[in-house]
Design a protein around this motif. Structure first.
Motif, mmCIF file in Angstrom:
data_model
loop_
_atom_site.group_PDB
_atom_site.id
_atom_site.type_symbol
_atom_site.label_atom_id
_atom_site.label_comp_id
_atom_site.label_asym_id
_atom_site.label_seq_id
_atom_site.Cartn_x
_atom_site.Cartn_y
_atom_site.Cartn_z
ATOM 1 N N ALA A 25 0.839 -1.196 0.000
ATOM 2 C CA ALA A 25 0.000 0.000 0.000
ATOM 3 C C ALA A 25 0.873 1.244 0.000
ATOM 4 O O ALA A 25 2.003 1.227 0.475
ATOM 5 C CB ALA A 25 -0.923 0.005 1.215
ATOM 6 N N ASP A 26 0.336 2.336 -0.531
ATOM 7 C CA ASP A 26 1.086 3.585 -0.589
ATOM 8 C C ASP A 26 0.780 4.506 0.591
ATOM 9 O O ASP A 26 1.603 5.340 0.959
ATOM 10 C CB ASP A 26 0.766 4.317 -1.893
ATOM 11 N N ASP A 27 -0.406 4.380 1.164
ATOM 12 C CA ASP A 27 -0.805 5.246 2.261
ATOM 13 C C ASP A 27 -2.050 4.633 2.902
ATOM 14 O O ASP A 27 -2.587 3.633 2.415
ATOM 15 C CB ASP A 27 -1.114 6.654 1.744
ATOM 16 N N ARG A 43 -4.915 13.153 0.214
ATOM 17 C CA ARG A 43 -3.991 12.007 0.204
ATOM 18 C C ARG A 43 -3.923 11.381 -1.194
ATOM 19 O O ARG A 43 -2.842 10.992 -1.662
ATOM 20 C CB ARG A 43 -4.451 10.955 1.213
ATOM 21 N N VAL A 44 -5.065 11.254 -1.853
ATOM 22 C CA VAL A 44 -5.076 10.682 -3.205
ATOM 23 C C VAL A 44 -4.275 11.571 -4.148
ATOM 24 O O VAL A 44 -3.449 11.085 -4.932
ATOM 25 C CB VAL A 44 -6.521 10.500 -3.712
ATOM 26 N N ARG A 45 -4.481 12.882 -4.072
ATOM 27 C CA ARG A 45 -3.725 13.801 -4.926
ATOM 28 C C ARG A 45 -2.226 13.696 -4.663
ATOM 29 O O ARG A 45 -1.415 13.725 -5.585
ATOM 30 C CB ARG A 45 -4.171 15.255 -4.688
ATOM 31 N N THR A 46 -1.853 13.572 -3.374
ATOM 32 C CA THR A 46 -0.434 13.506 -3.008
ATOM 33 C C THR A 46 0.223 12.257 -3.575
ATOM 34 O O THR A 46 1.321 12.310 -4.141
ATOM 35 C CB THR A 46 -0.275 13.531 -1.481
ATOM 36 N N VAL A 47 -0.445 11.114 -3.453
ATOM 37 C CA VAL A 47 0.100 9.860 -3.988
ATOM 38 C C VAL A 47 0.260 9.956 -5.501
ATOM 39 O O VAL A 47 1.281 9.548 -6.066
ATOM 40 C CB VAL A 47 -0.806 8.677 -3.598
ATOM 41 N N ALA A 74 18.461 -7.089 -12.208
ATOM 42 C CA ALA A 74 17.023 -7.371 -12.169
ATOM 43 C C ALA A 74 16.220 -6.109 -11.883
ATOM 44 O O ALA A 74 16.516 -5.370 -10.928
ATOM 45 C CB ALA A 74 16.723 -8.426 -11.100
ATOM 46 N N GLU A 75 15.205 -5.865 -12.704
ATOM 47 C CA GLU A 75 14.291 -4.759 -12.417
ATOM 48 C C GLU A 75 13.360 -5.183 -11.289
ATOM 49 O O GLU A 75 12.908 -6.334 -11.239
ATOM 50 C CB GLU A 75 13.489 -4.383 -13.654
ATOM 51 N N ILE A 76 13.057 -4.261 -10.386
ATOM 52 C CA ILE A 76 12.206 -4.581 -9.246
ATOM 53 C C ILE A 76 10.956 -3.709 -9.261
ATOM 54 O O ILE A 76 10.994 -2.565 -9.704
ATOM 55 C CB ILE A 76 12.959 -4.398 -7.902
ATOM 56 N N GLY A 77 9.856 -4.283 -8.803
ATOM 57 C CA GLY A 77 8.599 -3.554 -8.720
ATOM 58 C C GLY A 77 8.481 -2.839 -7.381
ATOM 59 O O GLY A 77 8.620 -3.464 -6.326
ATOM 60 N N LEU A 78 8.240 -1.541 -7.439
ATOM 61 C CA LEU A 78 8.111 -0.743 -6.218
ATOM 62 C C LEU A 78 6.804 0.029 -6.246
ATOM 63 O O LEU A 78 6.345 0.455 -7.307
ATOM 64 C CB LEU A 78 9.268 0.265 -6.104
ATOM 65 N N THR A 79 6.216 0.242 -5.078
ATOM 66 C CA THR A 79 5.090 1.152 -4.986
ATOM 67 C C THR A 79 5.603 2.570 -5.212
ATOM 68 O O THR A 79 6.810 2.832 -5.164
ATOM 69 C CB THR A 79 4.406 1.088 -3.611
ATOM 70 N N SER A 80 4.676 3.506 -5.441
ATOM 71 C CA SER A 80 5.087 4.902 -5.634
ATOM 72 C C SER A 80 5.860 5.416 -4.433
ATOM 73 O O SER A 80 6.882 6.116 -4.566
ATOM 74 C CB SER A 80 3.855 5.775 -5.876
ATOM 75 N N THR A 81 5.397 5.064 -3.235
ATOM 76 C CA THR A 81 6.056 5.533 -2.025
ATOM 77 C C THR A 81 7.437 4.910 -1.871
ATOM 78 O O THR A 81 8.409 5.594 -1.521
ATOM 79 C CB THR A 81 5.196 5.234 -0.792
ATOM 80 N N GLU A 82 7.544 3.611 -2.121
ATOM 81 C CA GLU A 82 8.852 2.953 -2.037
ATOM 82 C C GLU A 82 9.828 3.562 -3.030
ATOM 83 O O GLU A 82 10.994 3.810 -2.700
ATOM 84 C CB GLU A 82 8.700 1.454 -2.300
ATOM 85 N N TRP A 120 6.661 11.763 1.941
ATOM 86 C CA TRP A 120 5.202 11.658 2.044
ATOM 87 C C TRP A 120 4.521 12.997 1.766
ATOM 88 O O TRP A 120 3.379 13.033 1.367
ATOM 89 C CB TRP A 120 4.796 11.115 3.408
ATOM 90 N N GLY A 121 5.220 14.077 2.044
ATOM 91 C CA GLY A 121 4.675 15.391 1.760
ATOM 92 C C GLY A 121 3.832 15.976 2.859
ATOM 93 O O GLY A 121 3.231 17.034 2.719
#
Length: 227
Positions: free
Chosen positions: A101-103, A117-121, A154-162, A187-188
């Motif tokens: 999860a991102d937030d 929060r949605v706008r920030t993510v 290797a390419e890795i999958g990250l969430t926006s926050t990660e 996080w802003g």
């Protein structure tokens, strides 16, 4: 379903009054909104509608929010997810962050804060960056233009926050950041979860980066990335 200028947000919530309130404020903020109340329908809606973000209640009956997020991430879908939980339960929140999860927000929440929060993510996920802005440390590399990351080959999958957390550390090699500084810069805002949120995301990054991780803990202060 309503499509508007900022893109479509999928709201997955089985309490009709909360879903209606969330949808109303998101629409006021310029988002299109589609609402689902159960997990199977939510997963189908993600595949069908390709939302820009998902507001996901943890406490759904049947397939709960944690399972939905886990299924999305396992399928390689990194659409930003903002969890909503009915309990002020740290375990729920940390589990949500650990599976991608991102937030998150705890009920009762301000619908205005939800929209913020949605706008920030989304702002973090879509931030424009100069061409060829690439940072690396050890065997880890991030491309801010394409928002891609690699550990070794290797390419890795990250969430926006990660991704944003890793990029922030790599852009300032050797600089030590207190947890509060990372909350503000990445996080802003001053996240209500406190500094434990940072620790969980750092742990997730280290797990994904494996032996290539350049992230160093500075006891009593915070974190830095090796030069």
């Amino acid at each position: 379903m309503q499509q508007q200028g900022r893109g479509l947000v999928l709201v997955v919530e089985d309490e009709a009054a909360i879903a209606e309130l969330a949808a109303m404020y998101l629409k006021r903020d310029g988002f299109g909104v589609h609402v689902e109340s159960d997990g199977a329908a939510a997963l189908a809606a993600v595949r069908r509608l390709k939302p820009v973000a998902i507001v996901l209640d943890i406490g759904l009956s049947g397939m709960d929010g944690l399972e939905i997020c886990k299924a999305l991430r396992a399928a390689g879908d990194w659409t930003p997810v903002l969890f909503v939980t009915a309990r002020d339960d740290e375990l729920d929140r940390l589990l949500g962050l650990e599976i991608g999860a991102d937030d998150y927000l705890t009920k009762p929440f301000s619908p205005r804060e939800l929209a913020v929060r949605v706008r920030t993510v989304l702002r973090r996920a879509a931030a424009a960056t100069p061409l060829s802005e690439v940072y690396s440390a050890g065997g880890v590399r991030v491309d801010l233009t394409q928002r891609r990351a690699w550990a070794g080959e290797a390419e890795i999958g990250l969430t926006s926050t990660e991704f944003d957390l890793l990029a922030h550390l790599l852009r300032h090699p050797g600089q030590v950041f207190a947890r509060e500084q990372l909350l503000s810069s990445v996080w802003g805002y001053a996240a209500s979860a406190g500094t434990r949120t940072v620790d969980v995301h750092i742990a997730q990054l280290r797990a994904k980066l494996g032996g290539h991780s350049p992230i160093r803990t500075v006891r009593g202060i915070g974190y830095s990335a090796d030069k």
